[in-house]
Write an enzyme that holds these catalytic residues in place. Structure first.
Site, short mmCIF file in Angstrom:
data_model
loop_
_atom_site.label_atom_id
_atom_site.label_comp_id
_atom_site.label_asym_id
_atom_site.label_seq_id
_atom_site.Cartn_x
_atom_site.Cartn_y
_atom_site.Cartn_z
N CYS A 106 0.83 -1.20 0.00
CA CYS A 106 0.00 0.00 0.00
C CYS A 106 0.86 1.25 0.00
CB CYS A 106 -0.95 -0.04 1.19
SG CYS A 106 -2.11 -1.41 0.99
N GLU A 107 1.58 1.45 -1.09
CA GLU A 107 2.46 2.60 -1.30
C GLU A 107 2.50 2.81 -2.80
OE1 GLU A 107 4.95 4.43 0.55
OE2 GLU A 107 3.99 3.69 2.37
#
Ligand SMILES: *Cc1c(COP(=O)(O)O)cnc(C)c1O
Length: 444
Positions: A371-372
């Site tokens: 989640c980046e």
């Protein structure tokens, strides 16, 4: 000068130049490494998966030993550390360079002789120094004036700890600002230019429990030419001569560090190790003769160049998304197993394996599952236009600074490591499970 011609799509698909020497095209669009087809390894061990070609590591060790006779070749363990790898490099006759009590204890527990180990670190903790003395580490590399008394104090009376001083020769080299360590504007070492190095030398020579055996420098990483090493070497030999003139002490050792570049993509320049060895030894002999010094015992500390090209990362495609002009190919690993693209802008040449396709290549960006938005493994690379979920993507030159820098981000768990040789694959490090991650959490 020749002009670089972009490779044809077919040539790009068969180009295994940065892969381990054992890599071969295998049936059904697969690639075999160490005689093991990658699709088979993915099936057996799951993905993401890291493969390490044992003979590639051993052959690279031998290249160093041939290129640097009468030299201590120390593997920089921070590139990647596991029991089997320690065993291979030790069997080949290498020593080790570590930078923490953890790496040191790991190596000694795996049977690595402590007198063949050098301890580094710009900020050694009390635990690091305690472990170094307790385990009888061969050399401690002093990186700041503060350390001198702290290392000397616990050394038992009547004994002496061998130390080197890490000096900064004022050479700017290396593939990225975060891995340039040869100049005065970064945290490592003691400056030659401002006299910090000479001051530390004088203080160490005054410590009866320390035996100063030489100087050390490590000017950076991903250095593609011998030139910067030669420049550094001349500066360090000049310092050896000043130390002799001032203190009457001739230091017997010189450690030139590592940082030897490897190619991550076809066409990139790797440092030529035999050429480096010949040039460094010639320059060392000449500089020492010029200064009237005996030639010190040389040490080098390659990390990446020993294990990087021996490793292959293998991922399964989970999603393919086209947004405007871009195609994103998302795989089941990412920055948790390879943070290098995010840290240094490292570039790779991923490849579809395990499926035959005639689809024309299209530009795609291989991204991870984290989640980046910065979780990008390889931006703007050519992959077959029909790449789809379930496909396998292999990334060569994955053996160094991937898993040693890996994290448990998103509780995905770090991938297993498998050795390949002679057509056999064997598990070296198992996959990190949720139980492993949760076991550190002691609860409310
Ligand atoms: C990191 C490091 C090395 C190895 O660097 P590579 O680029 O992996 O060859 C060697 N010596 C020291 C002191 C280091 O910090």
């Amino acid at each position: 000068m020749t002009t670089a011609v972009p490779p044809s799509p077919a040539a790009a698909r068969t180009d295994l130049s940065v892969w381990p020497a054992s890599a071969r095209p295998a049936p059904d669009g697969d690639v075999a490494v160490g005689g093991v087809p990658l699709a088979e390894a993915a099936e057996r061990f799951g993905t993401p998966l890291y493969l390490l070609d044992e003979y590639e590591v051993r052959e690279r060790c031998r290249t160093y030993l041939r290129s640097f006779p009468d030299t201590d070749v120390l593997y920089a363990a921070k590139a990647f550390l596991c029991h089997a790898l320690l065993h291979w490099v030790r069997e080949e006759g290498l020593g080790l360079d570590v930078c923490s009590a953890g790496e040191l204890e790991y190596a000694v527990a795996a049977g690595f002789p402590s007198d063949r180990i050098v301890l580094h670190g710009n900020a050694k903790s009390p635990q690091d120094l305690e472990a170094a003395l307790r385990l009888g580490v061969g050399r401690v590399v002093i990186d700041s004036a503060w350390e001198i008394a702290r290392i000397a104090a616990p050394v038992p009376a009547g004994t002496r700890q061998k130390v080197l001083v890490r000096v900064v020769p004022g050479v700017s080299a290396g593939g990225h600002v975060a891995i340039r360590t040869g100049t005065d504007d970064q945290k490592f070492g003691l400056s030659v230019a401002d006299g910090g190095a000479e001051h530390a030398v004088a203080r160490i020579l005054d410590q009866p429990r320390l035996e100063l055996v030489g100087l050390h420098c490590h000017i950076g990483s991903q250095i593609t030419e011998p030139g910067p090493y030669v420049t550094a070497l001349r500066t360090v030999v000049a310092l050896l001569a000043r130390i002799r003139d001032r203190h009457g002490t001739v230091l017997p050792e010189l450690d030139l560090g590592g940082g030897h570049a490897v190619a991550h993509r076809p066409g990139e320049t790797a440092l030529d190790i035999p050429a480096l060895g010949a040039r460094v030894r010639r320059e060392l002999a000449a500089s020492c003769a010029g200064a009237g010094l005996p030639v010190p015992r040389l040490a080098v500390e390659p990390g990446r160049a020993l294990v990087g090209p021996a490793g292959v990362a293998l991922y399964r495609v989970l999603a393919v998304k086209r947004t405007g002009a871009r195609a994103f190919v998302a795989v089941d690993g990412g920055m948790s197993d390879n943070p290098r693209p995010a840290l240094y802008g490292a570039r790779y040449a991923p490849r579809l394996v395990g499926r035959r396709t005639t689809a024309a290549p299209r530009t795609a960006t291989v991204v991870g599952r984290h989640c980046e938005a910065g979780d990008v493994l390889a931006a703007d690379v050519a992959l077959p236009g029909d790449v789809r979920p379930g496909d396998l993507i292999a990334v060569p030159v994955a053996g160094a600074y991937h898993l040693s820098m890996a994290s448990s981000y998103n509780a995905v768990g770090r991938p297993p490591v498998v050795a390949v040789a002679d057509g056999r694959a064997r598990l070296l490090v198992r996959r990190e499970s949720l139980a492993d991650i949760r076991s550190r959490d002691v609860g409310l």
